[in-house]
Write a protein that holds these residues in place. Sequence first.
Motif, short mmCIF file in Angstrom:
data_model
loop_
_atom_site.label_atom_id
_atom_site.label_comp_id
_atom_site.label_asym_id
_atom_site.label_seq_id
_atom_site.Cartn_x
_atom_site.Cartn_y
_atom_site.Cartn_z
N GLU A 178 0.82 -1.22 0.00
CA GLU A 178 0.00 0.00 0.00
C GLU A 178 0.85 1.26 0.00
O GLU A 178 0.41 2.31 -0.48
CB GLU A 178 -0.92 0.01 1.23
CG GLU A 178 -2.11 -0.91 1.12
CD GLU A 178 -3.03 -0.81 2.34
OE1 GLU A 178 -4.19 -1.25 2.22
OE2 GLU A 178 -2.60 -0.30 3.39
N TYR A 213 -3.16 -2.65 -4.86
CA TYR A 213 -3.15 -2.02 -3.53
C TYR A 213 -3.10 -0.50 -3.58
O TYR A 213 -3.08 0.16 -2.53
CB TYR A 213 -1.96 -2.55 -2.71
CG TYR A 213 -2.18 -3.95 -2.18
CD1 TYR A 213 -3.01 -4.19 -1.09
CD2 TYR A 213 -1.56 -5.04 -2.78
CE1 TYR A 213 -3.21 -5.48 -0.61
CE2 TYR A 213 -1.76 -6.33 -2.31
CZ TYR A 213 -2.59 -6.55 -1.22
OH TYR A 213 -2.80 -7.82 -0.74
N SER A 215 -0.71 1.66 -5.04
CA SER A 215 0.56 2.40 -5.02
C SER A 215 1.17 2.39 -6.42
O SER A 215 0.91 1.50 -7.23
CB SER A 215 1.54 1.76 -4.03
OG SER A 215 1.85 0.43 -4.41
#
Length: 756
Positions: A178, A213, A215
Amino acid sequence: MNVDQLTQQLQCDPLFMRNVVRWETMPPREAHYADFPEGLDARLRPVLAKRGVHQLYTHQAHAVREVLAGRDIVVVTPTASGKTMCYNLPVLSAILANEDARALYLFPTKALSADQVSELYELIEEMGVDIKTYTYDGDTPGAARKAVRQAGHIVVTNPDMLHSGILPHHTKWVKLFENLKYIVIDEIHTYRGVFGSNLANVLRRLLRLCDFYGSRPQFILCSATIANPQELAETLTGRPIHMVDDNGAPMGARHFVFYNPPVVNRQLGIRRGVLPETRNISSMLLKNGIQTITFARSRLAVEVLTKYLKDLVRDPLGNAGRVRGYRGGYLPTERREIEKGLRAGYVDAVVSTNALELGIDIGALDACVLCGYPGTIASAWQQAGRAGRRKGTSIVFYVASSAAIDQYIVAHPDYFLRQSPENALLNPDNLYILLSHFKCAAFELPFEDGDRFGNAPGTEELLDYLDDAGIVRHVDGRYHWSAEDFPASQISLRSAAAEENFMIIDITNPRNHRVIGEMDRFTVPMLLHENAIYMHEAQQYQVEKLDFDACKAFIRQVDVGYYTDSDLNISLSLLDIEREDESNGVHRGLGEVRVTSLVTMFKKIKFDTHENLGFGHVRLPETDMHTEAMWWTLPDELAAKYDSDTLKNGMLGVTNLLRIVAPLSLMCAPQDVAVLYQVKSPITDKPTIILYDNCPGGVGLSHKAYGMQSLLLEQALQIVTDCPCGAGCPSCAGPVGEIGMNGKKTAWELLTALTR
């Protein structure tokens, strides 16, 4: 004696200098500095000042500026130029500004990971901040792994662990995925061929999970000098990459000596052996107290040289710890001990394969000896760069073997000194490799209809194939993993096929059997067959039993005056033809082949004299490899001009010449490509010369050779035409003892016909 004194002594020694074909002196280079870029956290400056760093080298400042501006970069500078600072400074600055930020460091080996993380620890300790840096690899204790997953700001690992230990278990790494801001990949020049093709697919999987996630990490890549660093970085990552190559680091004076062993039989073109000559030079450096690293191309050569040098320094109690061997197959604790000894200065000489070519900190060595050409110019400069890392004068000896490519290099030192280093070639879309990583990606996260796998082609077709095979199941617009096995465990990143390593077990003491090393399956038939003499740190062992099914070799200590070397037989069969053409009666083809390897016998070779003491038989199963090949078929009227032996010798001469030019023109390591001839080939049923990729599935070398076949043949013809020898030598078609008295002439005639 220091290096400057030694160079003066050698240059005044006529016996030594008559074998020196070139003595190149490279002047020292001054450092070029630049100010710290704006945007770096202020807490970094005082810590660097304590270490004497008040300014950055120009390439370091340039790299940090580009990273802070949000660009993906690749830094390309020589060994020991401070590339580590290019990624540590922006990573630490980002984590100081945001404690949730995360970084993932990838190094090609566990040894390099451990070495780099210790330097990072020291920097963080001096700053007195809470930045948690952990190494996560096969040696990380189980109790520590949970802490790494949950709290690690900087996770240091290797591609193999990322592939099998992190990506398949991404649900345990949510915090990392993340918040992943930077992916650092060092030594990217090592990611060529199969290894690089696998890593490119591992990165496709990594970026797919990052996207899931939320990112979008930046890439910071570093490389030694190669011809295509930007292209390699972009192929690995699938993104546009900005290159930083304005090296500002200083370098001490360096002497580069090209040494060709003396001719002992001029008629046959035979020179004194490369191992005895390397031993003489390394012994001279050792006696003069000059800390030295000697690089050899094979495990066997490393062990033979280590034995010779240990015998030179052995004390009355039999201790010879001043000299150490270093290669793959040694246990990690043993390798760390050797690295520590080099840094501390109580190891005076180390003999290594290319395992020490990478940037592991082994201190300031004064001299480097290359026992034969390492395979690529990039590798040769990497190995030479292990000496003189702290600005002092250093000396490098390149000792040529009788191998044709060595003789070409030593006869053309300007090619070596002036030629740009090789391209690093890889093929991420190799079907063998791509399909394996599709399985891993489907296991990690279901594919939705219309999803892509990075920039890989044919996503939908591959998923449908896996669906038909029952490996994934297409339900409600998603492809779900439906097989029971764990796909990552079946895939080796270092080869196109997953193979379990063999454990090497010492049974000398019946009450205490111990594992002393390991070896890959493809090398085992050559070095661990029954009755082979296996050498480890110069100690001799005889292989008592090889359990091929259990992947174990049982060895016992012996003290005999010889070592063993095996003969490998290769045969080919055609699987599929991709392209064909014909010109002036010469038929050319490109396609897929099966290469069958079988070790049938071994020789016993006496230490010191290197004479043959006899042979023995090897009884092991054959191994198969599917790969790509291209071939030339001789016209019937050309082949009909010669009797069987003359034709065979001429074709052998042509293959020897192609072995010289192919690695140089295809810009690959000699072991990446193989060339052989067949007087009656099963592919064409006629006299045929075949060039193939020497790895499962191939990495595109045969395709490239097919496109430049005229150039390859013309270069081979040029070498055999220009060589002044009478009837053949290792520098051209091969020695007379190998190709016969008419072999060179016949090879010239065949090449002349093929290039019309």
